[in-house]
Design a protein around this motif. Structure first.
Motif, PDB file in Angstrom:
ATOM      1  N   ALA A  39       0.840  -1.198   0.000  1.00  0.00           N
ATOM      2  CA  ALA A  39       0.000   0.000   0.000  1.00  0.00           C
ATOM      3  C   ALA A  39       0.872   1.244   0.000  1.00  0.00           C
ATOM      4  CB  ALA A  39      -0.912   0.008   1.221  1.00  0.00           C
ATOM      5  N   VAL A  40       0.422   2.259  -0.719  1.00  0.00           N
ATOM      6  CA  VAL A  40       1.041   3.586  -0.635  1.00  0.00           C
ATOM      7  C   VAL A  40      -0.070   4.577  -0.333  1.00  0.00           C
ATOM      8  CG1 VAL A  40       3.012   3.108  -2.120  1.00  0.00           C
ATOM      9  CG2 VAL A  40       0.888   3.907  -3.146  1.00  0.00           C
ATOM     10  N   VAL A  41       0.255   5.565   0.493  1.00  0.00           N
ATOM     11  CA  VAL A  41      -0.755   6.516   0.961  1.00  0.00           C
ATOM     12  C   VAL A  41      -0.263   7.937   0.732  1.00  0.00           C
ATOM     13  CG1 VAL A  41      -2.225   7.189   2.897  1.00  0.00           C
ATOM     14  CG2 VAL A  41      -1.288   4.861   2.801  1.00  0.00           C
ATOM     15  N   ASP A  42      -1.119   8.770   0.153  1.00  0.00           N
ATOM     16  CA  ASP A  42      -0.781  10.179  -0.015  1.00  0.00           C
ATOM     17  C   ASP A  42      -2.078  10.964  -0.202  1.00  0.00           C
ATOM     18  OD1 ASP A  42       2.127  11.615  -0.858  1.00  0.00           O
ATOM     19  OD2 ASP A  42       0.316  12.742  -1.377  1.00  0.00           O
ATOM     20  N   ILE A  43      -2.095  12.199   0.312  1.00  0.00           N
ATOM     21  CA  ILE A  43      -3.284  13.031   0.113  1.00  0.00           C
ATOM     22  C   ILE A  43      -3.452  13.382  -1.367  1.00  0.00           C
ATOM     23  CG2 ILE A  43      -3.295  13.995   2.442  1.00  0.00           C
ATOM     24  CD1 ILE A  43      -1.947  16.482   1.323  1.00  0.00           C
ATOM     25  N   ASP A  44      -2.369  13.308  -2.134  1.00  0.00           N
ATOM     26  CA  ASP A  44      -2.427  13.493  -3.587  1.00  0.00           C
ATOM     27  C   ASP A  44      -2.745  12.131  -4.211  1.00  0.00           C
ATOM     28  OD1 ASP A  44      -1.909  13.750  -6.317  1.00  0.00           O
ATOM     29  OD2 ASP A  44      -0.302  15.208  -6.001  1.00  0.00           O
ATOM     30  N   ALA A  45      -4.021  11.917  -4.515  1.00  0.00           N
ATOM     31  CA  ALA A  45      -4.468  10.608  -5.003  1.00  0.00           C
ATOM     32  C   ALA A  45      -3.763  10.200  -6.289  1.00  0.00           C
ATOM     33  CB  ALA A  45      -5.981  10.621  -5.210  1.00  0.00           C
ATOM     34  N   GLU A  46      -3.541  11.148  -7.185  1.00  0.00           N
ATOM     35  CA  GLU A  46      -2.899  10.823  -8.457  1.00  0.00           C
ATOM     36  C   GLU A  46      -1.451  10.393  -8.253  1.00  0.00           C
ATOM     37  OE1 GLU A  46      -4.133  10.482 -11.532  1.00  0.00           O
ATOM     38  OE2 GLU A  46      -6.048  10.659 -10.495  1.00  0.00           O
ATOM     39  N   ARG A  47      -0.760  11.060  -7.348  1.00  0.00           N
ATOM     40  CA  ARG A  47       0.635  10.695  -7.087  1.00  0.00           C
ATOM     41  C   ARG A  47       0.715   9.297  -6.478  1.00  0.00           C
ATOM     42  NH1 ARG A  47       4.548  14.741  -3.844  1.00  0.00           N
ATOM     43  NH2 ARG A  47       3.141  14.269  -2.100  1.00  0.00           N
TER      44      ARG A  47
END
Length: 339
Positions: free
Chosen positions: A36-44
């Motif tokens: 899993a990868v998590v970021d507030i920038d969904a596209e990134r």
């Protein structure tokens, strides 16, 4: 989790540091995979996840931590987001490697420390990677062997070619000198008791409103003095040096390891351009050690107490930086869990 299968890791934060950890977990170390990868920038996040088989992109750390294929968490998001992610991971009893700072302030670090104490066992390792650097490990061994006697002074230099436009003067302490705070405590095996920040005339390369370079003086429990030169915009490369002055001699690290070339009436070598290259091997060893320990059901490396102590020293440093005076470091009593 079976020690025979790969550790499923959620990487929270996919900026420069987080993306480098994703690469490291996927391509360099053994025993783990990024699920899993998590970021507030969904596209990134999606762009990064799409390049990894079996990896899912999320925008909410709590949702990622609830996934069945997540066994552990690596937090590399900006410091202000760490507390919430750490509390959620501890609520779920998930092993964590958290990049420094543990939290931006000592009060938040204490809340995380109290949450881990309620859990009753360690779950969090803080990402002070210099403890895994080959040069620092050699320096630590020489000091621990005791042949040079007590360490009386420690000289440290920390130079960056430049800082991002958003980098503030306080961040010279909180994001840069914090490394010297941790290695000082680790090398000398004692707490820092006071901080004084001195500001020489700023360099012409310093941004408007920032005093750069600065000289930071630590005092320790035993009376050792530790000087740190922090130069955020030196312009020529990334350098980290340390020299211990002991009762019976000195020992230093940080000489450049690149080839020294003599030609055309000149001699010289290459200066490392940034911290990721300089400490690449240390990051690799740090993350591999975390994965190995986690698969064994253990927690090693810098603890939440180390993250809290660094945050407290940072607060003293920023106050000294702002007011131009010596500031004592205030710490709570060290809990037995971190003895």
């Amino acid at each position: 989790m079976s020690s025979q299968r790969a550790l499923g890791v959620a990487v929270v934060g996919t900026g420069k540091m987080g993306a480098d950890h994703v690469r490291r977990l996927s391509d360099v170390i053994s025993g783990a995979r990024v699920t899993a990868v998590v970021d507030i920038d969904a596209e990134r996040a999606k762009s990064l996840a799409d390049g990894i088989e079996g990896c899912t992109a999320y925008t909410d750390p709590a949702v990622a931590m609830a996934a069945q294929d997540v066994d552990a968490v690596l937090i590399a998001s900006p410091g202000p987001a760490h507390e919430a992610a750490l509390i959620e991971a501890l609520r779920r009893d998930l092993p964590v490697l958290c990049e420094k700072p543990l939290t931006p302030d000592a009060a938040a670090a204490l809340r995380v420390l109290e949450a881990e104490q309620r859990l009753g066992h360690r779950r969090v390792q803080v990402g002070f990677m210099r403890r895994y650097d080959a040069d620092y490990l050699k320096l630590k061994k020489v000091l621990d062997d005791g042949e040079l006697g007590r360490t009386l002074m420690l000289h440290q230099r920390h130079r960056n070619p430049a800082m991002p436009e958003w980098f503030t003067e306080e961040m010279l302490i909180n994001d840069s000198v914090v490394h010297e705070m941790d290695v000082t405590r680790w090398l000398l095996d004692q707490e820092i008791t006071a901080v004084t920040v001195h500001k020489p005339a700023p360099s012409a390369k310093a941004p408007a409103g920032m005093s750069d370079p600065q000289f930071v003086l630590f005092e320790t429990e035993s009376g050792a003095l530790v000087g740190v030169e922090i130069f955020g915009h030196c312009g020529f490369g990334y350098q980290v040096h340390a020299e211990a002055v002991c009762e019976h001699g000195t020992v230093g690290i940080g000489a450049e390891h690149e080839p020294l070339v003599t030609t055309g009436g000149r001699w010289g070598g290459r200066v490392t351009p940034d911290y990721l290259e300089r400490f690449q091997d240390a990051y690799d060893r740090e993350v591999q050690a975390w994965v190995d320990a986690t698969r064994r059901g253990e927690v090693t490396g810098p603890s939440i107490w180390d993250g809290y102590a660094a945050a407290a020293v940072c607060e003293a440093g920023v106050l000294s930086q702002r007011e131009g005076r010596r500031v004592e470091v205030e710490l709570v009593e060290r809990p037995a869990l971190y003895g």
